[in-house]
Write a protein that holds these residues in place. Structure first.
Motif, mmCIF file in Angstrom:
data_model
loop_
_atom_site.group_PDB
_atom_site.id
_atom_site.type_symbol
_atom_site.label_atom_id
_atom_site.label_comp_id
_atom_site.label_asym_id
_atom_site.label_seq_id
_atom_site.Cartn_x
_atom_site.Cartn_y
_atom_site.Cartn_z
ATOM 1 N N GLU A 1 0.846 -1.185 0.000
ATOM 2 C CA GLU A 1 0.000 0.000 0.000
ATOM 3 C C GLU A 1 0.888 1.245 0.000
ATOM 4 N N ALA B 1 1.797 4.115 2.940
ATOM 5 C CA ALA B 1 1.037 3.820 4.149
ATOM 6 C C ALA B 1 1.750 4.243 5.423
ATOM 7 N N ILE C 1 0.349 10.624 13.179
ATOM 8 C CA ILE C 1 0.885 11.362 12.026
ATOM 9 C C ILE C 1 1.856 12.428 12.534
ATOM 10 N N ALA D 1 -0.538 14.657 1.406
ATOM 11 C CA ALA D 1 -1.524 13.582 1.220
ATOM 12 C C ALA D 1 -1.902 12.956 2.557
ATOM 13 N N LEU D 2 -0.899 12.700 3.412
ATOM 14 C CA LEU D 2 -1.176 12.082 4.702
ATOM 15 C C LEU D 2 -1.827 13.089 5.654
ATOM 16 N N SER E 1 -3.773 15.399 4.878
ATOM 17 C CA SER E 1 -5.161 15.597 4.430
ATOM 18 C C SER E 1 -6.114 14.553 4.975
ATOM 19 N N THR E 2 -5.574 13.444 5.495
ATOM 20 C CA THR E 2 -6.448 12.399 6.045
ATOM 21 C C THR E 2 -6.932 12.739 7.461
ATOM 22 N N LEU E 3 -6.349 13.771 8.066
ATOM 23 C CA LEU E 3 -6.773 14.179 9.407
ATOM 24 C C LEU E 3 -8.152 14.817 9.353
ATOM 25 N N PRO E 4 -8.979 14.625 10.378
ATOM 26 C CA PRO E 4 -10.331 15.203 10.392
ATOM 27 C C PRO E 4 -10.304 16.732 10.278
ATOM 28 N N GLY F 1 -8.157 19.526 5.024
ATOM 29 C CA GLY F 1 -8.181 19.208 3.594
ATOM 30 C C GLY F 1 -6.855 19.536 2.952
ATOM 31 N N LYS F 2 -6.849 19.573 1.634
ATOM 32 C CA LYS F 2 -5.620 19.807 0.888
ATOM 33 C C LYS F 2 -5.040 21.189 1.167
ATOM 34 N N ALA G 1 -3.538 21.314 4.640
ATOM 35 C CA ALA G 1 -2.347 20.459 4.646
ATOM 36 C C ALA G 1 -1.171 21.191 4.010
#
Length: 203
Positions: A131, A134, A143, A151-152, A154-157, A160-161, A164
């Motif tokens: 993956e 990952a 994180i 990219a990583l 942006s996965t936080l609540p 967004g981009k 980030a």
């Protein structure tokens, strides 16, 4: 005539004595004593020594402490001059191992006091089970806001981009985050956003 001769000889002698005294006075007046500016138990310090700074005047550069680990030759705690880059911390740790992936971090970032600098391997960067990405920017399941890419992040609540990218820009301009709470200094991240992510991030 004989009387005038004696007078002339007397005047000549007086002139010789006067000239001699004038010459001696000029030589005595031109002599200079060494300038004394300070004394100590070792003797007198003259003006020639004034340019040498005392031990108290020598300023010691501020230092920071970092922990370098991962794919480096000698993981451990290292002390660097304030303002040093991540690349210098890696050098202090003996450099990277053959399987290290420096493309996963930014060696040009300024190192910060108490920072953990983790160098992943190529396998870690590629991610386990194939993956991609990952494990990049992760530390103990959290994180790392000092190393994670956009990219990583942006996965936080609530991140967004755009936010980030602001996080990455902030750490590049300020030499990284010194505490997790410093992320609130990033434009657009207020207390409410911080409360959602504080348990998911680290430095």
């Amino acid at each position: 005539m004989h009387k005038y001769t004696k007078i002339l000889f007397g005047l000549a002698g007086a002139c010789v004595i006067f000239v001699g005294l004038f010459y001696m006075l000029r030589r005595f007046g031109s002599a200079k004593e060494p300038v004394q500016i300070a004394t100590n138990v070792f003797g007198t310090v003259t003006a020639a020594d004034a340019s040498v700074p005392s031990e108290k005047e020598q300023v010691t550069a501020a230092r920071i402490c970092v922990y370098v680990c991962g794919a480096v030759v000698s993981p451990g705690i290292y002390y660097l001059e304030e303002g040093a880059r991540v690349a210098q911390a890696i050098d202090e740790a003996g450099g990277t191992l053959p399987d290290a992936d420096l493309s996963a971090i930014n060696p040009a970032l300024k190192a910060s006091d108490s920072q953990k600098i983790y160098i992943p391997t190529v396998a870690e960067s590629a991610g386990f089970n194939g993956e991609a990405g990952a494990d990049v920017g992760l530390s103990g399941g959290l994180i790392n806001i000092n190393t994670a890419d956009t990219a990583l992040l942006s996965t936080l609540p609530g991140i967004g981009k755009v936010k980030a990218e602001s996080i990455v820009a902030y750490r590049e301009e300020n030499g990284g985050f010194k505490t997790v709470e410093d992320i609130k200094n990033v434009s657009g991240i207020k207390d409410s956003s911080y409360e959602k992510i504080k348990e998911l991030i680290c430095i």
